[in-house]
Design a protein around this motif. Structure first.
Motif, PDB file in Angstrom:
ATOM      1  N   TYR C  33     -11.582 -12.303 -17.522  1.00  0.00           N
ATOM      2  CA  TYR C  33     -10.619 -11.226 -17.730  1.00  0.00           C
ATOM      3  C   TYR C  33      -9.890 -10.849 -16.458  1.00  0.00           C
ATOM      4  CZ  TYR C  33     -11.101 -10.022 -22.607  1.00  0.00           C
ATOM      5  OH  TYR C  33     -11.010 -10.051 -23.971  1.00  0.00           O
ATOM      6  N   HIS C  50      -9.526  -2.697 -22.583  1.00  0.00           N
ATOM      7  CA  HIS C  50     -10.149  -2.190 -23.798  1.00  0.00           C
ATOM      8  C   HIS C  50     -10.833  -3.300 -24.582  1.00  0.00           C
ATOM      9  CE1 HIS C  50      -9.528   2.120 -24.490  1.00  0.00           C
ATOM     10  NE2 HIS C  50      -8.468   1.998 -23.713  1.00  0.00           N
ATOM     11  N   SER C  51     -10.141  -4.429 -24.661  1.00  0.00           N
ATOM     12  CA  SER C  51     -10.764  -5.507 -25.449  1.00  0.00           C
ATOM     13  C   SER C  51     -11.989  -6.055 -24.723  1.00  0.00           C
ATOM     14  CB  SER C  51      -9.749  -6.610 -25.768  1.00  0.00           C
ATOM     15  OG  SER C  51      -9.396  -7.306 -24.604  1.00  0.00           O
ATOM     16  N   ALA C  54     -14.744  -3.799 -25.524  1.00  0.00           N
ATOM     17  CA  ALA C  54     -15.114  -3.950 -26.935  1.00  0.00           C
ATOM     18  C   ALA C  54     -16.015  -5.154 -27.158  1.00  0.00           C
ATOM     19  CB  ALA C  54     -13.870  -4.055 -27.791  1.00  0.00           C
ATOM     20  N   ILE C  55     -15.630  -6.285 -26.570  1.00  0.00           N
ATOM     21  CA  ILE C  55     -16.454  -7.458 -26.854  1.00  0.00           C
ATOM     22  C   ILE C  55     -17.821  -7.380 -26.189  1.00  0.00           C
ATOM     23  CG2 ILE C  55     -14.511  -8.980 -27.267  1.00  0.00           C
ATOM     24  CD1 ILE C  55     -14.979 -10.194 -24.570  1.00  0.00           C
ATOM     25  N   GLU C  59     -17.406  -0.358 -26.747  1.00  0.00           N
ATOM     26  CA  GLU C  59     -16.058   0.073 -27.125  1.00  0.00           C
ATOM     27  C   GLU C  59     -15.717   1.471 -26.606  1.00  0.00           C
ATOM     28  OE1 GLU C  59     -15.245  -1.244 -30.840  1.00  0.00           O
ATOM     29  OE2 GLU C  59     -13.209  -0.421 -30.949  1.00  0.00           O
ATOM     30  N   GLU C 178     -14.998 -14.104 -29.015  1.00  0.00           N
ATOM     31  CA  GLU C 178     -14.422 -12.975 -29.747  1.00  0.00           C
ATOM     32  C   GLU C 178     -13.160 -12.456 -29.074  1.00  0.00           C
ATOM     33  OE1 GLU C 178     -17.683 -10.340 -30.782  1.00  0.00           O
ATOM     34  OE2 GLU C 178     -16.167  -8.786 -31.181  1.00  0.00           O
ATOM     35  N   SER C 179     -13.051 -12.727 -27.776  1.00  0.00           N
ATOM     36  CA  SER C 179     -11.880 -12.206 -27.066  1.00  0.00           C
ATOM     37  C   SER C 179     -10.598 -12.806 -27.624  1.00  0.00           C
ATOM     38  CB  SER C 179     -11.989 -12.500 -25.572  1.00  0.00           C
ATOM     39  OG  SER C 179     -11.999 -13.896 -25.352  1.00  0.00           O
ATOM     40  N   LEU C 182      -9.729 -10.431 -30.760  1.00  0.00           N
ATOM     41  CA  LEU C 182      -9.269  -9.076 -30.493  1.00  0.00           C
ATOM     42  C   LEU C 182      -8.084  -9.132 -29.549  1.00  0.00           C
ATOM     43  CD1 LEU C 182     -12.505  -7.111 -29.606  1.00  0.00           C
ATOM     44  CD2 LEU C 182     -11.177  -6.919 -31.694  1.00  0.00           C
ATOM     45  N   ALA C 183      -7.030  -8.488 -29.895  1.00  0.00           N
ATOM     46  CA  ALA C 183      -5.885  -8.372 -28.976  1.00  0.00           C
ATOM     47  C   ALA C 183      -5.679  -9.665 -28.206  1.00  0.00           C
ATOM     48  CB  ALA C 183      -6.132  -7.228 -28.000  1.00  0.00           C
ATOM     49  N   SER C 187      -5.788 -11.195 -23.957  1.00  0.00           N
ATOM     50  CA  SER C 187      -7.090 -11.755 -23.547  1.00  0.00           C
ATOM     51  C   SER C 187      -6.904 -13.098 -22.863  1.00  0.00           C
ATOM     52  CB  SER C 187      -7.957 -11.937 -24.785  1.00  0.00           C
ATOM     53  OG  SER C 187      -8.009 -10.749 -25.509  1.00  0.00           O
TER      54      SER C 187
END
Lengths: 286, 520, 317
Positions: C33, C50-51, C54-55, C59, C178-179, C182-183, C187
């Motif tokens: 990231y 944020h993502s 979350a992952i 969150e 998962e990244s 999400l969004a 990512s």
């Protein structure tokens, strides 16, 4: 009132236990709820039932009390113990020979009964009260008379009031608040008697409290406590009623104080617990 | 013989010195060591000393002082006991243990010695260590004191005396084992001049005694060491003993009692446990019987021992024999239970519950050592000759208020041994804790034991929790006696091997010749 | 037949394995990231952060702004949260300390010195950037894994350590992927993820798909031989359980955890690599659930501890 030579056949049903806020995962317990076999009482039958079911094991502890142990490992939300017994009691010869008050202080005797002369957690009393005792109740040569005088004084100062104390209350606390139940009056009496050099012990058991009840009539009785003192022999006396011990008393255990003979004690792992209370039903069947 | 400034002179009027009989005159058994040390200067000594310390740190031999882990300082000069001296000592210790065993059995049984007035009943029944729950629990092999540490001192005339009986959870044997290991690694050359009894038999003997104490009928008993956990100051010892005995080290939460049977929680399910060598004090052992807030204990353990499905070693309730007041009665117990005269004397002691003794001691408080009856680790001891006036005044008041809580002893100048302090070898007071194992048939005394040194000059309280140190203790094997018993690995003189082989120009010191170390 | 080690010790080893792996894999994800953020200075930093939170299962409410500083404070340097990188290292250390007698002294020294060096490494990172700290953690994790394989017997001690490591890896690989769900636009891209998993070279060597997302996803989920692929970790976990079962005396009791893991393996075996991307959400959820369920089953089967039982005297209230 019982007369010499009389006896009674009593059936006792004693229920107690704990309920948990939530559940208990496991618990380990000891019950001291089985009447003793003594010259003054014959145990015809005694049975302990535990719910939830658990394997029971028995032993005799230091004070010769019959102890039943059991442990639970399945989650449960309450623990109930039922003790049932059929006991035949005999009244004792009221003319007890007795040694003099002075002979109580012979070193050998003091040594032999050291455990019943030493104060314990619940039978400690402040020196102020003990000084007061000596003023109000100068010891007489006759031990029985001295004991009677002490008990009269105690009953004058402390009133029997249900629910006025905790199971952990000490003699000093009870004296200060001037109220107590049978356990407390017993502790106070023991504390005072010991300070005079009279070896005393705590007796736990049952009392069929209605002498007029007919045969077969069930009476709500009491889990009861009273005193035994040494005067050459151990003699019982009931400070709550101010009376002697008769066929309506059933002995379960004897010790230095309540802490030695709790009817049900244990440890558990789970939410907060509180006592289920105690229900005792006694029926005279003979 | 010249003694260089390496040794600071002793003063024989102060105390019996183990090494020197007079300034500059070593006792015969120490002659060889003194000769060797003569040739060392302060730097050599410091180097050796640091080497010892390093060996310990590397192996993680520490103890916790005030929450911090510290290395337990081992001094490089061993303390030597001759075979004859040892014969007398070990016989005295065996006698003492036998008497205390008989006493404990009686006190938790018929109480005959109390009826006969040998010991006041009140002493027993009012002792906080008298364990009423122990009544009716009789160990299978009748050994209540599986491990004992009878602390010994040598007085000004050179006589051994018993200072204290420790029959609950005596600790320190791990230092005995580690001290010997460190000495042979760092100072191995010294051993070639002496025949020293090895100490590595201890774990095997302990395991055998524990197995013998298992409940009847169990063919292959499972033995465990029960520890309170990593935060306990003696944790290192628990780990070492479990490892050397080859048994599992468990904590309270690893054990569970179900209907009076003790099990160990393993990944393969519950496994029965038959003998527990517990390093947890009575009060913390079973939350059902004792302190309910104990998280190190095992609920229901006492009743399991009572049901004879498990043996607790050392037995419950031994603390009543640890009482310092009871200590003053032990000579009478020896006479009463064994019909013998004590082979080892007590230090002269006075029971302050006795009015005459109390008076004498209060009048001359500065001459006596006053000890609380139920103390441990040296806490609460006041040494009269070393205390200031204020301390003495406070003590007088305390004693008047609770005379039964204390005993007084003549201040004995403990024997001294040269110890490495401030770059010199100076005399420091020592005592000795020999360890004995009772397997029910015989009491075996580990040849050696822990010699503890009070490091501050003149200090008389020698205790690991008060910042002391230790010395390797050598019991010499007597060549004139019968051949060493099977199993005992005596060191042989390395005379034939004493020519140091030279490898690449470096000289290697000859290590101990024969005996293998046994364990790792 | 093994006698079984103390449940308490087995559980400590299992969690040591898990926490070391967690520190390692979290460091890889965070690194990916940070890399992504650095590459795209005009991108939505807040959304990317944020993502990331979350992952990692932490969150944060969408209304609260997060920047790189927050990421560092909460996900990297936090000492108390065992899901933060530093927290995981400390948790591993604490578990190992209590199981010190059954791991090798080299393994212990590795964890102990890692813990001791954290402060120094952090100060260094404040000077030169967080990448050095993240690399330090990955390197030490690798060292620990190497020592685990080389300095203790491959018996129960090893099986529980590796079991913990494997279950954590399954979970963390799922989170890494998962990244992309999400969004996705904020990512790291597929290649960055591949690099983060240390899989770049292996992937390139065996694949023909270039940077085709489907192929990359298939590699990281289904590949039989790449150590960080979910399928491979499932296999390793199953093997550990098989060895534990064989060594033990409890063959009559069905090992639930094995069944859970094998079911996941079967599901993966039957997935179509060509339609992997459309199945991705379902598969990732399966992986995370499998890891969680297996954890619970292993705990109840092998450990079943009521840790540090606190006893109360009855009737106290």
């Amino acid at each position: 009132m019982s007369t010499p030579g009389s006896s009674a056949l009593l059936q006792i049903r004693h229920v107690t236990g704990f309920v948990y806020d939530g559940i208990a995962e496991s618990s380990y317990n000891e019950a001291r709820m089985t009447p003793l076999a003594l010259p003054r009482q014959r145990v015809i039958d005694a049975l302990l039932t535990v719910h939830p079911k658990a394997l029971q094991s028995t032993y005799r502890d230091y004070f010769d009390t019959i102890v039943t142990t059991f442990d639970l490992h399945e989650a449960h939300d309450r623990l109930e113990v039922l003790a049932e017994a059929t006991v035949e009691t005999f009244s004792e010869n009221p003319n007890q020979p007795s040694i003099t008050f002075g002979s109580l202080h012979v070193a050998k005797l003091v040594d032999t009964y050291a455990e019943y002369l030493a104060p314990t957690t619940r039978t400690t009393m402040s020196t102020i009260v003990l000084d007061e005792l000596r003023e109000h109740v100068p010891p007489r040569d006759d031990i029985h008379e001295t004991v009677q005088a002490v008990i009269t004084w105690v009953r004058d100062r402390v009133t029997y009031v249900r629910g006025s104390t905790l199971v952990s209350s000490t003699a000093q606390e009870v004296w200060a608040q001037r109220q107590g139940v049978c356990q407390d009056l017993t502790h106070v009496t023991i504390a005072l008697l010991r300070s005079l050099g009279i070896p005393s012990r705590y007796v736990s058991g049952y009392l069929h409290s209605d002498a007029d009840a007919s045969i077969g009539e069930m009476v709500v009785g009491e889990s009861h406590a009273w005193v035994e003192y040494f005067c050459g022999d151990w003699v019982g006396i009931d400070p709550t009623n101010g009376s002697g011990i008769g066929v309506h008393h059933v002995i379960v255990a004897k010790g230095r104080e309540y802490g030695d003979v709790p009817p049900l004690k244990g440890i558990y792992n789970g939410g907060p617990s509180r006592s289920l209370g105690v229900v005792v039903e006694i029926t005279r069947v003979g | 013989m010249m003694i260089t400034s390496t040794f600071i002179d002793i003063d024989p009027s102060q105390a019996w010195d183990e090494v020197f009989s007079a300034p500059g005159v070593p006792r015969p058994i120490y002659k060889e060591i003194v000769d060797i040390l003569q040739n060392f200067n302060a730097d050599d000594l410091r180097f050796r000393f640091d080497q010892l310390g390093r060996t310990f740190s590397e192996r993680g031999v520490t103890f916790a002082l005030g929450g911090e882990e510290r290395p337990f300082p081992l001094d490089l000069i061993p303390r030597i006991i001759t075979a004859i001296e040892w014969g007398g000592l070990s016989a005295g210790i065996q006698q003492r243990v036998h008497a205390l065993e008989a006493f404990l059995n009686d006190v938790y049984g018929h109480g005959q010695c109390l009826d006969d007035g040998i010991v006041p009943r009140a002493l027993i029944t009012s002792s906080p260590n008298f364990c009423r729950e122990a009544k009716g629990i009789v160990p299978e092999n009748a050994a209540r004191i599986t491990v004992s540490g009878i602390d010994i001192i040598r007085d000004e005339t050179g006589n051994f005396r018993v200072l204290e009986d420790n029959v609950r959870i005596p600790s320190g044997v791990s230092y005995v084992i580690e001290n010997r290991r460190a000495m042979t690694q760092s100072f191995g050359s010294l051993f070639s001049h002496y025949r020293v009894h090895p100490v590595d038999e201890y774990p095997a003997r302990l395991l055998r005694a524990l197995r013998r104490s298992a409940p009847e009928g169990v063919r292959n008993p499972t033995v465990v060491v029960l520890t309170p956990g990593v935060h306990n100051p003696a944790y290192f010892e628990h780990v070492l003993l479990a490892r050397l005995m080859g048994v599992e080290l468990v904590e309270g939460s690893d054990l569970v009692v179900m209907s009076n049977n003790v099990h160990m929680r393993t990944t393969q399910g519950e496994r029965p446990v038959h003998v527990i060598y517990r390093r947890i004090d009575d009060k913390w052992l079973d939350p059902l019987q004792f302190r309910p807030d104990s998280i190190v204990g095992v609920a229901g353990l006492v009743n399991a021992a009572r049901a004879k499905t498990v043996t607790i070693a050392n037995a419950l309730g031994n603390g009543v024999a640890d009482d310092k007041l009871l200590y003053t009665y032990v000579p009478e117990l020896i006479r009463y239970f064994l019909g013998e005269e004590p082979l080892l004397d007590n230090v002269e002691s006075y029971r302050l519950g006795d009015a005459e003794s109390l008076h004498e001691v209060l009048e001359n408080l500065e001459k006596y050592v006053v000890k609380p009856v139920d103390g441990s680790g040296g806490k609460g001891i006041v040494i009269g000759p070393q205390a200031d006036e204020r301390t003495l005044t406070e003590l007088r008041a305390i004693l008047r208020g609770n005379p039964r809580g204390f005993i007084a002893q003549r201040t004995v100048a403990l024997s001294t041994v040269p110890t490495f302090v401030d770059n010199h070898l100076a005399p420091r007071h020592v005592d000795l804790r020999p360890f004995a194992i009772n397997d029910g048939e015989e009491v075996w005394v580990l040849p050696g034991g822990l010699t503890r040194v009070a490091l501050p000059k003149g200090a008389l309280v020698v205790n690991s929790s008060q910042g002391g140190g230790s010395k390797d203790t050598w019991v010499l094997a007597d060549e004139t006696l019968a051949p060493t018993p099977p199993g005992a690995k005596a060191w042989t003189r390395a005379a034939a091997h004493s020519v140091a082989p030279s490898v690449n120009g470096s000289v290697r010191q000859p290590g101990p010749a024969a005996g293998s170390r046994g364990d790792q | 037949m093994s006698r079984g080690m103390l449940s308490r010790l087995a559980e400590l080893l299992y969690w040591t394995g898990r926490y070391v792996e967690r520190a390692d894999d979290t460091s890889r994800i965070v690194d990916a990231y940070i890399h992504r953020i650095a590459e795209d200075p005009f991108g939505d930093l807040n959304a990317a952060c944020h993502s990331l939170f979350a992952i990692l299962g932490m969150e944060v409410d969408a209304s609260i702004p997060i920047n790189q500083e927050t990421v560092l404070t909460q996900l990297v340097y936090d000492q108390l949260n065992p899901s933060a990188i530093t927290g995981a290292v400390l948790a591993a250390h604490e578990n190992a300390r209590r199981a010190r007698e059954v791991i090798s002294s080299e393994m212990w020294v590795c964890l102990n010195s890692t813990r001791n060096d954290l402060g120094l490494q952090r100060r260094e990172a404040e000077r030169v950037g967080p990448a050095s700290y993240l690399k330090f953690v990955r390197d030490r994790s690798a060292l620990f894994a190497g020592l685990t394989d080389a300095t203790i017997s491959h018996d129960e001690t090893w099986w529980f350590l590796v079991l913990g490591r494997s279950l954590e890896r399954i979970d963390m690989t799922a989170r890494l992927l998962e990244s992309r769900l999400l969004a996705a636009e904020h990512s790291p891209d597929w290649l960055t993820l591949l690099r983060a998993a240390g899989a770049m070279e292996s992937y390139l060597r065996q694949s023909t798909g270039g940077s085709d997302p489907e192929a990359i996803a298939a590699f990281l989920i289904l590949d039989r031989s790449f150590p960080r692929s979910a399928y491979h970790s499932l296999t390793v976990a199953d093997r550990c359980l098989e060895d534990l079962t064989r060594a033990g005396a409890r063959s009559d009791v069905v090992n639930q955890a094995r069944r859970t893991i094998r079911m996941a393996q079967t599901r993966l075996e039957y997935s179509d690599p060509r339609s992997l991307l459309s199945e991705l959400p379902e598969l990732l959820e399966l992986l995370e659930q499998t890891s969680a369920a297996a954890n619970d089953q292993i705990t109840s089967y092998y450990f079943r501890q009521i840790a540090a039982v606190v006893w109360e005297a009855e009737g106290a209230t």
